[in-house]
Write an enzyme that holds these catalytic residues in place. Structure first.
Site, PDB file in Angstrom:
ATOM      1  N   ASP A   1      -1.832   1.983 -11.169  1.00  0.00           N
ATOM      2  CA  ASP A   1      -2.649   0.934 -11.805  1.00  0.00           C
ATOM      3  C   ASP A   1      -2.804   1.134 -13.320  1.00  0.00           C
ATOM      4  OD1 ASP A   1      -3.060  -0.191  -9.263  1.00  0.00           O
ATOM      5  OD2 ASP A   1      -4.882   0.961  -8.936  1.00  0.00           O
TER       6      ASP A   1
ATOM      7  N   HIS B   1      -3.915  -6.230  -8.564  1.00  0.00           N
ATOM      8  CA  HIS B   1      -4.998  -5.320  -8.183  1.00  0.00           C
ATOM      9  C   HIS B   1      -6.314  -6.110  -8.183  1.00  0.00           C
ATOM     10  CE1 HIS B   1      -6.992  -1.518  -7.560  1.00  0.00           C
ATOM     11  NE2 HIS B   1      -7.898  -1.931  -8.432  1.00  0.00           N
TER      12      HIS B   1
ATOM     13  N   GLU C   1      -6.787 -13.925  -7.375  1.00  0.00           N
ATOM     14  CA  GLU C   1      -5.463 -13.386  -7.014  1.00  0.00           C
ATOM     15  C   GLU C   1      -4.422 -14.464  -6.726  1.00  0.00           C
ATOM     16  OE1 GLU C   1      -5.368 -10.028  -4.261  1.00  0.00           O
ATOM     17  OE2 GLU C   1      -7.524  -9.880  -4.455  1.00  0.00           O
TER      18      GLU C   1
ATOM     19  N   LEU D   1       0.813  -1.217   0.000  1.00  0.00           N
ATOM     20  CA  LEU D   1       0.000   0.000   0.000  1.00  0.00           C
ATOM     21  C   LEU D   1       0.847   1.268   0.000  1.00  0.00           C
ATOM     22  CD1 LEU D   1      -2.776  -1.131   2.527  1.00  0.00           C
ATOM     23  CD2 LEU D   1      -2.792  -1.234   0.028  1.00  0.00           C
TER      24      LEU D   1
ATOM     25  N   ILE E   1       4.395   3.670  -5.650  1.00  0.00           N
ATOM     26  CA  ILE E   1       5.778   3.402  -6.025  1.00  0.00           C
ATOM     27  C   ILE E   1       6.431   4.681  -6.551  1.00  0.00           C
ATOM     28  CG2 ILE E   1       7.236   2.056  -7.629  1.00  0.00           C
ATOM     29  CD1 ILE E   1       6.026   0.519  -5.225  1.00  0.00           C
TER      30      ILE E   1
HETATM   31  C1  GRF Z   1      -5.178  -8.060  -2.019  1.00  0.00           C
HETATM   32  O1  GRF Z   1      -6.560  -7.944  -2.232  1.00  0.00           O
HETATM   33  C2  GRF Z   1      -4.457  -7.325  -3.105  1.00  0.00           C
HETATM   34  O2  GRF Z   1      -5.039  -7.444  -4.350  1.00  0.00           O
HETATM   35  C3  GRF Z   1      -4.582  -5.937  -2.593  1.00  0.00           C
HETATM   36  O3  GRF Z   1      -4.357  -6.048  -1.204  1.00  0.00           O
HETATM   37  C4  GRF Z   1      -4.757  -7.331  -0.778  1.00  0.00           C
HETATM   38  C5  GRF Z   1      -3.576  -7.975  -0.089  1.00  0.00           C
HETATM   39  O4  GRF Z   1      -3.887  -9.132   0.596  1.00  0.00           O
HETATM   40  N1  GRF Z   1      -3.750  -5.028  -3.315  1.00  0.00           N
HETATM   41  P1  GRF Z   1      -2.733 -10.030   1.214  1.00  0.00           P
HETATM   42  O5  GRF Z   1      -1.853  -9.158   2.089  1.00  0.00           O
HETATM   43  O6  GRF Z   1      -1.956 -10.651   0.084  1.00  0.00           O
HETATM   44  O7  GRF Z   1      -3.443 -11.074   2.028  1.00  0.00           O
END
Ligand code: GRF
Length: 207
Positions: free
Chosen positions: A151, A110, A181, A91, A94
């Site tokens: 993004d 994302h 993901e 978070l 960059i």
């Molecule tokens: C995920 O939803 C990712 O896409 C977002 O933040 C979350 C991270 O989850 N950018 P984790 O720390 O990998 O459990």
């Protein structure tokens, strides 16, 4: 051997998915050389240590100026000499210096189908809140290369996930993680490790 640095901020379930796929040999020819968190309490750091990977924290709170934090972050990445930097729930915007140092060598996951629900302010649960508020029937996740804007870099992989009528942001977030993901991010690293990805302008090509 593809040397990978993973940057994290939170729970690290995406990091875990990567570590598991390296351990079971699905991702070949790859070593996770360092995990960097901006948050000292991130559980992701524990996951790194449990997997025998160095986990370090570079916290903005330890620096008076944002620029000094950015320099320290870049130094921590460069010190590990990565071929690829993976943002797995990181978070921190960059800094341009980092993008310049690693052109087409930083990827991000994302939790939406970019270009929907992305850019400034769309992180964590906010992404899923916005998707539900808009009433979309399909959402998903995107792995993309990182450029100077948020993004906006070339898209490498996307996967759609169905939205269900009774979804809350939390339920939808979990489904997007489980169905998209945790599969996409390891696959992206694997494709790059196998030398199968080419970036041309805003597009990527997979062979
Ligand atoms: C995920 O939803 C990712 O896409 C977002 O933040 C979350 C991270 O989850 N950018 P984790 O720390 O990998 O459990």
């Amino acid at each position: 051997m593809l040397r990978v640095v993973v940057c994290v901020s939170g729970g690290g379930t995406n990091l875990q998915a990567i570590l598991d796929r390296v351990a079971d040999g699905t991702i070949k020819n790859t070593q996770i050389v360092r995990v960097i968190s901006n948050n000292p309490k991130a559980y992701a750091l524990e996951r790194a240590r449990s997997a025998g990977v160095e986990g370090i924290c570079v916290s903005p709170k330890d620096y008076a100026e944002r620029e000094a934090f950015h320099d320290a972050l870049l130094a921590a990445v460069q010190e590990a000499e990565p071929d690829l930097v993976v943002l797995a729930g990181f978070l921190v915007a960059i800094p341009p210096k980092m993008v310049e140092a690693f052109p087409s060598r930083i990827i991000n996951i994302h939790p939406s189908l970019i270009p929907s629900f992305c850019g400034v302010g769309y992180y964590g649960l906010h992404v899923h809140e916005a998707a539900l508020a808009r009433g979309v029937k399909v959402t998903g996740a995107t792995v993309h290369f990182v450029d100077e804007d948020m993004d906006s870099g070339p898209i490498l992989l996307q996967k759609a996930v169905a939205v269900q009528e009774n979804d809350t942001p939390e339920i939808l977030q979990r489904r997007v993680m489980e169905e998209a993901e945790w599969e996409l991010l390891p696959r992206a690293i694997s494709l790059i490790a196998e030398g199968r990805v080419r970036v041309e302008g805003r597009k990527t090509f997979i062979k």
